[in-house]
Motif scaffolding. Structure first.
Motif, PDB file in Angstrom:
ATOM      1  N   THR A 126      49.757 -66.904  -1.882  1.00 42.89           N
ATOM      2  CA  THR A 126      48.951 -65.522  -1.813  1.00 42.89           C
ATOM      3  C   THR A 126      49.751 -64.347  -1.879  1.00 42.89           C
ATOM      4  O   THR A 126      49.016 -63.389  -2.654  1.00 42.89           O
ATOM      5  N   SER A 127      50.627 -64.223  -1.040  1.00 42.31           N
ATOM      6  CA  SER A 127      51.525 -62.978  -1.369  1.00 42.31           C
ATOM      7  C   SER A 127      51.919 -62.801  -2.927  1.00 42.31           C
ATOM      8  O   SER A 127      52.088 -61.761  -3.310  1.00 42.31           O
ATOM      9  N   TYR A 128      52.624 -64.009  -3.398  1.00 33.46           N
ATOM     10  CA  TYR A 128      53.074 -63.986  -4.839  1.00 33.46           C
ATOM     11  C   TYR A 128      51.839 -63.287  -5.705  1.00 33.46           C
ATOM     12  O   TYR A 128      52.287 -62.518  -6.611  1.00 33.46           O
ATOM     13  N   PHE A 129      50.757 -63.982  -5.932  1.00 30.34           N
ATOM     14  CA  PHE A 129      49.730 -63.711  -6.622  1.00 30.34           C
ATOM     15  C   PHE A 129      49.404 -62.170  -6.632  1.00 30.34           C
ATOM     16  O   PHE A 129      48.941 -61.358  -7.659  1.00 30.34           O
ATOM     17  N   LEU A 130      49.231 -61.829  -5.325  1.00 26.91           N
ATOM     18  CA  LEU A 130      48.582 -60.308  -5.052  1.00 26.91           C
ATOM     19  C   LEU A 130      49.644 -59.263  -5.361  1.00 26.91           C
ATOM     20  O   LEU A 130      49.358 -58.408  -6.156  1.00 26.91           O
ATOM     21  N   TYR A 131      51.175 -59.596  -5.162  1.00 23.36           N
ATOM     22  CA  TYR A 131      51.862 -58.705  -5.544  1.00 23.36           C
ATOM     23  C   TYR A 131      52.146 -58.670  -7.103  1.00 23.36           C
ATOM     24  O   TYR A 131      52.118 -57.597  -7.804  1.00 23.36           O
ATOM     25  N   ARG A 132      52.321 -59.941  -7.775  1.00 21.15           N
ATOM     26  CA  ARG A 132      52.082 -59.647  -9.107  1.00 21.15           C
ATOM     27  C   ARG A 132      51.132 -58.945  -9.972  1.00 21.15           C
ATOM     28  O   ARG A 132      51.026 -58.310 -10.824  1.00 21.15           O
ATOM     29  N   GLY A 133      49.806 -59.135  -9.197  1.00 22.21           N
ATOM     30  CA  GLY A 133      48.743 -58.367  -9.928  1.00 22.21           C
ATOM     31  C   GLY A 133      48.835 -56.849  -9.679  1.00 22.21           C
ATOM     32  O   GLY A 133      48.193 -56.320 -10.390  1.00 22.21           O
ATOM     33  N   TRP A 134      49.306 -56.457  -8.404  1.00 26.90           N
ATOM     34  CA  TRP A 134      49.568 -55.225  -8.329  1.00 26.90           C
ATOM     35  C   TRP A 134      50.695 -54.761  -9.145  1.00 26.90           C
ATOM     36  O   TRP A 134      50.372 -53.670  -9.855  1.00 26.90           O
ATOM     37  N   ARG A 169      50.350 -51.769 -12.154  1.00 26.44           N
ATOM     38  CA  ARG A 169      51.199 -50.606 -11.742  1.00 26.44           C
ATOM     39  C   ARG A 169      51.866 -50.135 -13.332  1.00 26.44           C
ATOM     40  O   ARG A 169      52.215 -49.136 -13.204  1.00 26.44           O
ATOM     41  N   LEU A 170      52.454 -51.393 -13.847  1.00 26.58           N
ATOM     42  CA  LEU A 170      53.085 -51.235 -15.091  1.00 26.58           C
ATOM     43  C   LEU A 170      52.370 -51.492 -16.424  1.00 26.58           C
ATOM     44  O   LEU A 170      52.794 -51.934 -17.384  1.00 26.58           O
ATOM     45  N   SER A 171      50.898 -50.957 -16.201  1.00 27.75           N
ATOM     46  CA  SER A 171      50.137 -51.379 -17.455  1.00 27.75           C
ATOM     47  C   SER A 171      50.706 -50.853 -18.683  1.00 27.75           C
ATOM     48  O   SER A 171      50.798 -49.583 -18.582  1.00 27.75           O
ATOM     49  N   LYS A 172      50.697 -51.455 -19.749  1.00 21.34           N
ATOM     50  CA  LYS A 172      51.080 -51.010 -21.000  1.00 21.34           C
ATOM     51  C   LYS A 172      50.102 -51.109 -22.199  1.00 21.34           C
ATOM     52  O   LYS A 172      50.198 -50.802 -23.230  1.00 21.34           O
ATOM     53  N   SER A 173      49.029 -51.990 -21.719  1.00 22.49           N
ATOM     54  CA  SER A 173      48.062 -52.265 -22.807  1.00 22.49           C
ATOM     55  C   SER A 173      46.856 -52.650 -22.343  1.00 22.49           C
ATOM     56  O   SER A 173      46.705 -53.032 -20.784  1.00 22.49           O
ATOM     57  N   VAL A 180      43.267 -57.492 -17.643  1.00 20.11           N
ATOM     58  CA  VAL A 180      42.732 -58.896 -17.700  1.00 20.11           C
ATOM     59  C   VAL A 180      43.521 -59.602 -16.903  1.00 20.11           C
ATOM     60  O   VAL A 180      43.283 -60.447 -15.961  1.00 20.11           O
ATOM     61  N   ILE A 181      44.848 -59.538 -17.239  1.00 22.36           N
ATOM     62  CA  ILE A 181      45.830 -60.338 -16.453  1.00 22.36           C
ATOM     63  C   ILE A 181      45.776 -59.855 -14.998  1.00 22.36           C
ATOM     64  O   ILE A 181      45.944 -60.607 -14.157  1.00 22.36           O
ATOM     65  N   HIS A 182      45.647 -58.711 -14.667  1.00 20.31           N
ATOM     66  CA  HIS A 182      45.780 -57.922 -13.401  1.00 20.31           C
ATOM     67  C   HIS A 182      44.446 -58.719 -12.430  1.00 20.31           C
ATOM     68  O   HIS A 182      44.708 -59.354 -11.354  1.00 20.31           O
ATOM     69  N   GLY A 183      43.472 -58.661 -13.269  1.00 17.44           N
ATOM     70  CA  GLY A 183      42.069 -59.368 -12.769  1.00 17.44           C
ATOM     71  C   GLY A 183      42.432 -60.747 -12.228  1.00 17.44           C
ATOM     72  O   GLY A 183      41.905 -61.209 -11.241  1.00 17.44           O
ATOM     73  N   ARG A 184      42.837 -61.867 -13.442  1.00 14.10           N
ATOM     74  CA  ARG A 184      43.144 -63.029 -12.877  1.00 14.10           C
ATOM     75  C   ARG A 184      44.104 -63.192 -11.834  1.00 14.10           C
ATOM     76  O   ARG A 184      43.931 -64.239 -10.837  1.00 14.10           O
ATOM     77  N   LEU A 185      45.209 -62.456 -11.790  1.00 11.64           N
ATOM     78  CA  LEU A 185      46.202 -62.675 -10.743  1.00 11.64           C
ATOM     79  C   LEU A 185      45.658 -62.281  -9.387  1.00 11.64           C
ATOM     80  O   LEU A 185      45.800 -63.153  -8.303  1.00 11.64           O
TER      81      LEU A 185
END
Length: 252
Positions: free
Chosen positions: A213-221, A225-229, A234-239
């Motif tokens: 849970t910690s891994y996926f929430l951190y990666r989603g955040w 935060r580093l959104s480039k496109s 979409v990736i944020h939402g899935r994570l």
């Protein structure tokens, strides 16, 4: 140099390059869900592309030889997702999580103990500090899932620029609740659990759930935060959906 598929005429090549650049410099209010899944969710970097329009995973054109996970093809064949498998799997957890929250809140309000302790007539009650930690963990988990539901189920705050602050602040509240309260108390309760049989196995499952849970929430955040496109949303939402689903997977 001439990239594959680029026109050789200098002016035409320059115009085409500007078009490619503009495709990535889209408006910041881009809504991933407004784009049909045939053109976004199953893109060419996805091994189960929906470009053919077929609903059968076996007919999806493969763009790479390796699967993302071992059971991917079997899972897609079984659930036949409209956009992605995470949404379908998460839908199956909302009802159990809601029932769990209602049961825990009700027993704490009327009996001042957790639902399972009330169900077993206090057989699993330990020392007072442990019980206080259980109460804190339960209330924080309920709050976390409520904010997660507000983010995932409510679509209007995600699609309306004037209401986007609701999505951002509920997301921040969910992450703070998890990393400040839910995650530490989960580790404490796992270490102090009292299980007579298969205690190491039970502890391993609890730790695996907490850290995944910690891994996926951190990666989603991190992704947002580093959104480039626009694809980053979409990736944020899935994570984030993966993280919420992992937190709920402890219920069964």
């Amino acid at each position: 140099y001439n990239r594959p598929g680029m026109p050789t005429d200098p002016m035409t090549r320059q115009e085409a390059g500007a078009t490619l650049d503009n495709a990535w410099n889209m408006d910041s209010n881009f809504d991933a869900e407004a784009v049909p899944p045939t053109t976004l969710d199953r893109s060419t970097d996805d091994p189960t592309s929906l470009e053919t329009g077929s609903s059968s995973p076996s007919s999806y054109p493969r763009t790479r030889s390796t699967r993302r996970y071992y059971a991917e093809e079997a899972l897609l064949t079984w659930i036949r997702p409209h956009r992605n498998e995470i949404e379908v799997l998460l839908k199956g957890f909302w009802l159990p999580a809601g029932v769990f929250c209602l049961a825990e809140v009700g027993t704490y309000l009327f009996k001042n103990r957790s639902f399972f302790e009330a169900l077993t007539n206090g057989d699993f009650e330990l020392w007072p500090d442990f019980e206080r930690m259980v109460a804190i963990h339960v209330w924080a988990s309920v709050f976390m899932w409520l904010t997660a539901a507000a983010q995932i189920i409510l679509e209007k705050p995600r699609k309306t620029a004037e209401l986007a602050w609701i999505h951002r602040w509920t997301g921040k509240a969910m992450l703070l609740a998890f990393y400040i309260i839910v995650f530490p108390t989960s580790l404490y309760l796992t270490a102090m659990q009292r299980v007579d049989w298969l205690s190491p196995a039970v502890g391993a499952v609890l730790l695996d759930t907490a850290f995944c849970t910690s891994y996926f929430l951190y990666r989603g955040w991190r992704v947002i935060r580093l959104s480039k496109s626009p694809r980053s949303k979409v990736i944020h939402g899935r994570l984030m959906q993966c993280g919420v689903m992992m937190s709920m997977s402890i219920l069964p």
